[in-house]
Design a protein around this motif. Structure first.
Motif, mmCIF file in Angstrom:
data_model
loop_
_atom_site.group_PDB
_atom_site.id
_atom_site.type_symbol
_atom_site.label_atom_id
_atom_site.label_comp_id
_atom_site.label_asym_id
_atom_site.label_seq_id
_atom_site.Cartn_x
_atom_site.Cartn_y
_atom_site.Cartn_z
ATOM 1 N N MET A 1 10.859 38.806 33.277
ATOM 2 C CA MET A 1 11.192 38.406 31.928
ATOM 3 C C MET A 1 11.335 36.889 31.930
ATOM 4 N N SER A 2 10.821 36.283 30.894
ATOM 5 C CA SER A 2 10.909 34.827 30.796
ATOM 6 C C SER A 2 12.358 34.401 30.584
ATOM 7 N N ALA A 43 16.195 44.242 23.540
ATOM 8 C CA ALA A 43 15.481 45.486 23.820
ATOM 9 C C ALA A 43 13.993 45.328 23.497
ATOM 10 N N ILE A 44 13.688 44.721 22.372
ATOM 11 C CA ILE A 44 12.293 44.479 21.990
ATOM 12 C C ILE A 44 11.622 43.573 23.010
ATOM 13 N N HIS A 45 12.305 42.538 23.431
ATOM 14 C CA HIS A 45 11.738 41.607 24.408
ATOM 15 C C HIS A 45 11.441 42.316 25.737
ATOM 16 N N ARG A 46 12.345 43.192 26.177
ATOM 17 C CA ARG A 46 12.103 43.931 27.426
ATOM 18 C C ARG A 46 10.885 44.843 27.286
ATOM 19 N N PRO A 53 9.439 50.744 29.418
ATOM 20 C CA PRO A 53 8.433 51.430 28.611
ATOM 21 C C PRO A 53 9.043 51.982 27.324
ATOM 22 N N ALA A 54 8.229 52.041 26.285
ATOM 23 C CA ALA A 54 8.673 52.624 25.013
ATOM 24 C C ALA A 54 7.446 52.977 24.192
ATOM 25 N N SER A 55 7.587 53.974 23.367
ATOM 26 C CA SER A 55 6.491 54.345 22.484
ATOM 27 C C SER A 55 6.317 53.289 21.404
#
Length: 91
Positions: A1-2, A43-46, A53-55
């Protein structure tokens, strides 16, 4: 992650750092919104960094939640700066 997470409140409101700080210290509701925004944004950044992973559906749900929080935060920032003129009541 940046090292930098995009869309942090300081990025979204670059000219309102003092107002953000004042609201975080003096307004419990704003502080709660800011904390929730931060959690959703991280959470979005991860997900976008492919750390978690996420749908697509879940990712879009998070983005909608982030936008709704951002809208509410923006309104509070505008009111704190005296830029918001309430709408007239509709009959």
């Amino acid at each position: 992650m940046s090292a930098h997470t995009p869309h942090e409140l300081a990025d979204e409101f670059p000219h309102d750092a003092d107002v953000l700080h004042r609201l975080k210290l003096g307004d419990a509701h704003f502080n709660s919104l800011a904390s929730r925004y931060h959690a959703v944004n991280r959470a979005i950044h991860r997900i976008e960094s492919e750390i978690e992973p996420a749908s697509d559906e879940y990712t879009e749900q998070l983005k909608r939640r982030r936008l709704a929080l951002l809208d509410e935060i923006a309104l509070m920032v505008e009111r704190a700066e005296g830029r918001f003129a309430p709408e007239t009541a509709h009959a």
